[in-house]
Design a protein around this motif. Structure first.
Motif, PDB file in Angstrom:
ATOM      1  N   GLU A 103       0.206  -5.333  10.843  1.00 20.10           N
ATOM      2  CA  GLU A 103      -1.240  -5.372  10.618  1.00 20.10           C
ATOM      3  C   GLU A 103      -1.763  -3.993  10.207  1.00 20.10           C
ATOM      4  O   GLU A 103      -2.613  -3.869   9.322  1.00 20.10           O
ATOM      5  CB  GLU A 103      -1.951  -5.839  11.882  1.00 20.10           C
ATOM      6  N   LEU A 104      -1.266  -2.953  10.856  1.00 17.91           N
ATOM      7  CA  LEU A 104      -1.594  -1.578  10.510  1.00 17.91           C
ATOM      8  C   LEU A 104      -0.329  -0.884  10.009  1.00 17.91           C
ATOM      9  O   LEU A 104       0.746  -1.020  10.631  1.00 17.91           O
ATOM     10  CB  LEU A 104      -2.156  -0.822  11.715  1.00 17.91           C
ATOM     11  N   GLN A 105      -0.455  -0.151   8.911  1.00 17.97           N
ATOM     12  CA  GLN A 105       0.701   0.500   8.300  1.00 17.97           C
ATOM     13  C   GLN A 105       0.476   2.008   8.295  1.00 17.97           C
ATOM     14  O   GLN A 105      -0.589   2.476   7.877  1.00 17.97           O
ATOM     15  CB  GLN A 105       0.895  -0.022   6.876  1.00 17.97           C
ATOM     16  N   PRO A 106       1.473   2.799   8.766  1.00 17.22           N
ATOM     17  CA  PRO A 106       1.308   4.259   8.796  1.00 17.22           C
ATOM     18  C   PRO A 106       1.109   4.816   7.389  1.00 17.22           C
ATOM     19  O   PRO A 106       1.703   4.332   6.419  1.00 17.22           O
ATOM     20  CB  PRO A 106       2.624   4.751   9.398  1.00 17.22           C
ATOM     21  N   VAL A 107       0.280   5.829   7.299  1.00 15.59           N
ATOM     22  CA  VAL A 107      -0.008   6.448   6.009  1.00 15.59           C
ATOM     23  C   VAL A 107      -0.386   7.905   6.249  1.00 15.59           C
ATOM     24  O   VAL A 107      -0.894   8.249   7.322  1.00 15.59           O
ATOM     25  CB  VAL A 107      -1.148   5.685   5.283  1.00 15.59           C
ATOM     26  N   GLN A 108      -0.123   8.749   5.282  1.00 21.63           N
ATOM     27  CA  GLN A 108      -0.599  10.122   5.329  1.00 21.63           C
ATOM     28  C   GLN A 108      -1.656  10.306   4.253  1.00 21.63           C
ATOM     29  O   GLN A 108      -1.504   9.800   3.138  1.00 21.63           O
ATOM     30  CB  GLN A 108       0.544  11.114   5.094  1.00 21.63           C
ATOM     31  N   MET A 138       0.843  -1.184   0.000  1.00 23.59           N
ATOM     32  CA  MET A 138       0.000   0.000   0.000  1.00 23.59           C
ATOM     33  C   MET A 138       0.887   1.246   0.000  1.00 23.59           C
ATOM     34  O   MET A 138       1.955   1.264   0.607  1.00 23.59           O
ATOM     35  CB  MET A 138      -0.937   0.004   1.202  1.00 23.59           C
ATOM     36  N   LYS A 139       0.432   2.301  -0.646  1.00 27.70           N
ATOM     37  CA  LYS A 139       1.173   3.547  -0.711  1.00 27.70           C
ATOM     38  C   LYS A 139       1.307   4.184   0.670  1.00 27.70           C
ATOM     39  O   LYS A 139       0.462   3.978   1.547  1.00 27.70           O
ATOM     40  CB  LYS A 139       0.460   4.511  -1.655  1.00 27.70           C
ATOM     41  N   TRP A 196      -6.017  15.468   5.555  1.00 29.52           N
ATOM     42  CA  TRP A 196      -6.340  15.030   6.912  1.00 29.52           C
ATOM     43  C   TRP A 196      -5.364  15.711   7.868  1.00 29.52           C
ATOM     44  O   TRP A 196      -4.163  15.433   7.834  1.00 29.52           O
ATOM     45  CB  TRP A 196      -6.225  13.520   7.035  1.00 29.52           C
ATOM     46  N   THR A 197      -5.860  16.585   8.692  1.00 35.05           N
ATOM     47  CA  THR A 197      -5.005  17.338   9.594  1.00 35.05           C
ATOM     48  C   THR A 197      -5.495  17.224  11.028  1.00 35.05           C
ATOM     49  O   THR A 197      -6.657  16.902  11.290  1.00 35.05           O
ATOM     50  CB  THR A 197      -4.957  18.827   9.204  1.00 35.05           C
ATOM     51  N   SER A 198      -4.577  17.509  11.937  1.00 30.99           N
ATOM     52  CA  SER A 198      -4.887  17.549  13.365  1.00 30.99           C
ATOM     53  C   SER A 198      -4.042  18.646  13.978  1.00 30.99           C
ATOM     54  O   SER A 198      -2.810  18.617  13.868  1.00 30.99           O
ATOM     55  CB  SER A 198      -4.584  16.202  14.025  1.00 30.99           C
ATOM     56  N   ALA A 199      -4.707  19.620  14.590  1.00 34.05           N
ATOM     57  CA  ALA A 199      -4.012  20.764  15.195  1.00 34.05           C
ATOM     58  C   ALA A 199      -3.093  21.439  14.193  1.00 34.05           C
ATOM     59  O   ALA A 199      -1.974  21.853  14.526  1.00 34.05           O
ATOM     60  CB  ALA A 199      -3.238  20.313  16.436  1.00 34.05           C
ATOM     61  N   GLY A 200      -3.547  21.528  12.951  1.00 33.17           N
ATOM     62  CA  GLY A 200      -2.800  22.228  11.924  1.00 33.17           C
ATOM     63  C   GLY A 200      -1.676  21.430  11.292  1.00 33.17           C
ATOM     64  O   GLY A 200      -0.972  21.938  10.408  1.00 33.17           O
ATOM     65  N   ARG A 201      -1.484  20.181  11.718  1.00 35.27           N
ATOM     66  CA  ARG A 201      -0.437  19.328  11.163  1.00 35.27           C
ATOM     67  C   ARG A 201      -1.066  18.112  10.494  1.00 35.27           C
ATOM     68  O   ARG A 201      -2.211  17.757  10.798  1.00 35.27           O
ATOM     69  CB  ARG A 201       0.524  18.877  12.266  1.00 35.27           C
ATOM     70  N   PRO A 202      -0.334  17.445   9.596  1.00 31.65           N
ATOM     71  CA  PRO A 202      -0.876  16.224   8.994  1.00 31.65           C
ATOM     72  C   PRO A 202      -1.267  15.219  10.074  1.00 31.65           C
ATOM     73  O   PRO A 202      -0.506  14.970  11.020  1.00 31.65           O
ATOM     74  CB  PRO A 202       0.291  15.704   8.145  1.00 31.65           C
ATOM     75  N   ALA A 203      -2.450  14.676   9.950  1.00 32.79           N
ATOM     76  CA  ALA A 203      -2.941  13.727  10.947  1.00 32.79           C
ATOM     77  C   ALA A 203      -2.280  12.367  10.761  1.00 32.79           C
ATOM     78  O   ALA A 203      -2.047  11.922   9.625  1.00 32.79           O
ATOM     79  CB  ALA A 203      -4.453  13.589  10.835  1.00 32.79           C
ATOM     80  N   LYS A 204      -1.978  11.697  11.878  1.00 35.83           N
ATOM     81  CA  LYS A 204      -1.496  10.322  11.806  1.00 35.83           C
ATOM     82  C   LYS A 204      -2.652   9.419  11.391  1.00 35.83           C
ATOM     83  O   LYS A 204      -3.765   9.546  11.906  1.00 35.83           O
ATOM     84  CB  LYS A 204      -0.947   9.874  13.160  1.00 35.83           C
ATOM     85  N   ALA A 205      -2.372   8.519  10.485  1.00 39.60           N
ATOM     86  CA  ALA A 205      -3.398   7.580  10.042  1.00 39.60           C
ATOM     87  C   ALA A 205      -2.726   6.241   9.739  1.00 39.60           C
ATOM     88  O   ALA A 205      -1.493   6.160   9.597  1.00 39.60           O
ATOM     89  CB  ALA A 205      -4.125   8.105   8.803  1.00 39.60           C
ATOM     90  N   TRP A 206      -3.557   5.220   9.671  1.00 41.40           N
ATOM     91  CA  TRP A 206      -3.064   3.876   9.407  1.00 41.40           C
ATOM     92  C   TRP A 206      -3.983   3.213   8.383  1.00 41.40           C
ATOM     93  O   TRP A 206      -5.192   3.450   8.374  1.00 41.40           O
ATOM     94  CB  TRP A 206      -3.061   3.041  10.689  1.00 41.40           C
ATOM     95  N   VAL A 207      -3.383   2.378   7.554  1.00 35.04           N
ATOM     96  CA  VAL A 207      -4.146   1.594   6.593  1.00 35.04           C
ATOM     97  C   VAL A 207      -3.970   0.122   6.961  1.00 35.04           C
ATOM     98  O   VAL A 207      -2.876  -0.307   7.365  1.00 35.04           O
ATOM     99  CB  VAL A 207      -3.686   1.886   5.146  1.00 35.04           C
ATOM    100  N   HIS A 208      -5.039  -0.652   6.886  1.00 37.72           N
ATOM    101  CA  HIS A 208      -4.951  -2.075   7.229  1.00 37.72           C
ATOM    102  C   HIS A 208      -4.224  -2.826   6.129  1.00 37.72           C
ATOM    103  O   HIS A 208      -4.344  -2.504   4.944  1.00 37.72           O
ATOM    104  CB  HIS A 208      -6.357  -2.655   7.438  1.00 37.72           C
ATOM    105  N   LYS A 209      -3.466  -3.830   6.515  1.00 36.57           N
ATOM    106  CA  LYS A 209      -2.638  -4.560   5.555  1.00 36.57           C
ATOM    107  C   LYS A 209      -3.457  -5.223   4.457  1.00 36.57           C
ATOM    108  O   LYS A 209      -2.953  -5.441   3.345  1.00 36.57           O
ATOM    109  CB  LYS A 209      -1.781  -5.617   6.268  1.00 36.57           C
ATOM    110  N   ASP A 210      -4.710  -5.552   4.738  1.00 39.91           N
ATOM    111  CA  ASP A 210      -5.566  -6.208   3.745  1.00 39.91           C
ATOM    112  C   ASP A 210      -6.460  -5.234   2.997  1.00 39.91           C
ATOM    113  O   ASP A 210      -7.302  -5.662   2.198  1.00 39.91           O
ATOM    114  CB  ASP A 210      -6.436  -7.279   4.420  1.00 39.91           C
ATOM    115  N   ALA A 211      -6.293  -3.947   3.251  1.00 36.72           N
ATOM    116  CA  ALA A 211      -7.161  -2.964   2.595  1.00 36.72           C
ATOM    117  C   ALA A 211      -6.898  -2.942   1.100  1.00 36.72           C
ATOM    118  O   ALA A 211      -5.756  -3.037   0.640  1.00 36.72           O
ATOM    119  CB  ALA A 211      -6.922  -1.583   3.198  1.00 36.72           C
ATOM    120  N   ALA A 212      -7.975  -2.813   0.338  1.00 37.64           N
ATOM    121  CA  ALA A 212      -7.880  -2.716  -1.117  1.00 37.64           C
ATOM    122  C   ALA A 212      -8.047  -1.268  -1.546  1.00 37.64           C
ATOM    123  O   ALA A 212      -8.812  -0.517  -0.931  1.00 37.64           O
ATOM    124  CB  ALA A 212      -8.962  -3.585  -1.763  1.00 37.64           C
TER     125      ALA A 212
END
Length: 429
Positions: free
Chosen positions: A252-257, A1-2, A261-277
């Protein structure tokens, strides 16, 4: 995943995780319902019944017009595949997941018993008596349980009497499970009389939270920590982040931007599941309930779809912007509007009380919404459709539905809650 995603890519991942990237089945039976339930993991319950009961709607959105009796058999059988618990809120979960929520049951027991002047403590005699009745007689409706104090003492919530309150307290602490319903009235039984033995085994708190975080990640596809927390209403931030870290370490979860998606003016931390299409295209069309996982966390709905959403059932009619119980309209990979529906069963008519567009709707949005409304009417066994004159989408809708009648003005109806009982004692206790 990207490692970086655009907003549209995140939307497609999220919708695919919820089953909207695949075509609806030609015919939907128990197998299709179970598959949809498996993707969601839980099915929220709500007592509003203006168009259709809310727990029927997510399955309709995903599989089309199905026989609700098939779902009733899954949910309300004598030994059901699913039971109710406080999962997201009051919701159906697989019966085998009962032990996964033991940590929450224990927390609720501590909450009730730690307060020496609390209801649970003050009414222990009645609680013990109700527990004994269920042990001796098996699952019962509240009306089937008699007690000298039943009519004499009324509780503070929704006029539930002391027996009903005892049953609800025993349910949230895990001693009692819902053994089905008659109509929308619950039957209560001791958990060991309802849940399969293997489903009763408790899961340690840390392991349970990690598993719930894993499931939320899979159900959402791509998500922030707040998204994941809301899926199961996990309020322990430290435990949540620890579980995310463990799942990140295991892959199982992979960091992604995600762009935007922002939080307090900064890019928000997010995760994509390893099996996500990540489909190249999502071409869905669906009416969503306000309690669908796609939109139930309003912050996420706004982040994913730029869709600001509030239901207005408790807003006085003259002050409503969009209608009593507006349903989001999904077309393609975006939410393109909202429509307020009511089933007028006496006239066998689906009433479109109002309809509104969001920005960026495709040219065929009205035609695809019209097809969904026709399908919804057939599903609810309504013979006709009537479109109001309230909302910036109604004329477009009327143009592509020459068979529809027209009616005027805003809906004057008062709030129409179901006449039985709410399912949210834990929110008010």
């Amino acid at each position: 995943m990207k490692q970086t995603l655009s907003g549209p890519e995140a939307r497609r991942i999220a919708l695919a995780a919820q089953g909207f990237a695949r075509a609806r089945p030609a015919a939907a039976g128990t197998r299709q319902l179970n598959l949809a339930m498996s993707r969601m993991g839980t099915l929220q319950i709500d007592s509003v019944n203006v168009f259709a009961r809310s727990h029927y709607m997510p399955l309709f959105s995903r599989v089309g017009a199905y026989d609700t009796a098939d779902l009733d058999r899954l949910l309300f059988a004598r030994r059901p595949a699913y039971v109710e618990y406080w999962a997201h809120v009051a919701a159906f979960i697989p019966a085998m997941d009962w032990g996964l929520f033991r940590f929450r049951m224990d927390e609720m027991r501590e909450r009730y018993t730690a307060r020496g002047d609390g209801w649970f403590t003050a009414n222990r005699e009645i609680v013990d008596w109700v527990r004994a009745e269920l042990a001796a007689r098996g699952p019962l409706r509240p009306a089937e349980i008699e007690h000298d104090a039943k009519e004499a003492r009324k509780g503070p919530w929704w006029d539930w009497d002391v027996v009903k309150q005892a049953l609800e307290h025993l349910w949230v602490v895990g001693e009692v499970a819902i053994a089905g319903r008659r109509g929308f009235e619950r039957r209560y039984g001791l958990a060991e009389h309802v849940i399969p033995a293997e489903g009763l085994a408790p899961v340690a708190r840390e392991d349970a939270i990690r598993e719930l975080v894993r499931r939320a990640g899979a159900a959402y596809g791509v998500a922030t920590a707040s998204d994941i927390a809301d899926y199961w209403r996990i309020r322990d931030r430290r435990a949540l982040l620890s579980a995310i870290a463990d799942l990140e370490d295991s892959g199982e979860l992979q960091p992604v931007q995600v762009a935007g998606w922002t939080s307090a003016g900064r890019p928000a931390k997010a995760w994509v599941h390893k099996d996500a299409a990540l489909p190249r295209r999502v071409d869905a069309a669906a009416l969503l309930t306000p309690f669908d996982p796609v939109v139930w966390f309003r912050d996420r709905a706004e982040r994913l779809f730029d869709f600001e959403y509030r239901i207005e059932i408790y807003t006085p009619a003259p002050q409503r912007r969009f209608g009593y119980y507006s349903l989001p309209i999904l077309v393609g990979d975006d939410i393109v509007g909202r429509v307020d529906l009511k089933a007028d069963r006496a006239a066998s008519t689906l009433l479109v009380q109002s309809a509104w567009w969001e920005h960026g709707r495709p040219a065929d949005a009205a035609a695809r919404l019209a097809d969904e409304l026709r399908l919804a009417a057939r599903w609810q066994q309504l013979e006709s459709i009537s479109v109001s004159r309230w909302g910036d989408a109604v004329e477009d809708l009327a143009d592509v539905m020459p068979e529809a009648a027209r009616h005027d003005g805003r809906s004057p109806e008062p709030v129409e809650l179901a006449p039985d009982e709410p399912d949210d004692l834990a929110a008010t206790a």
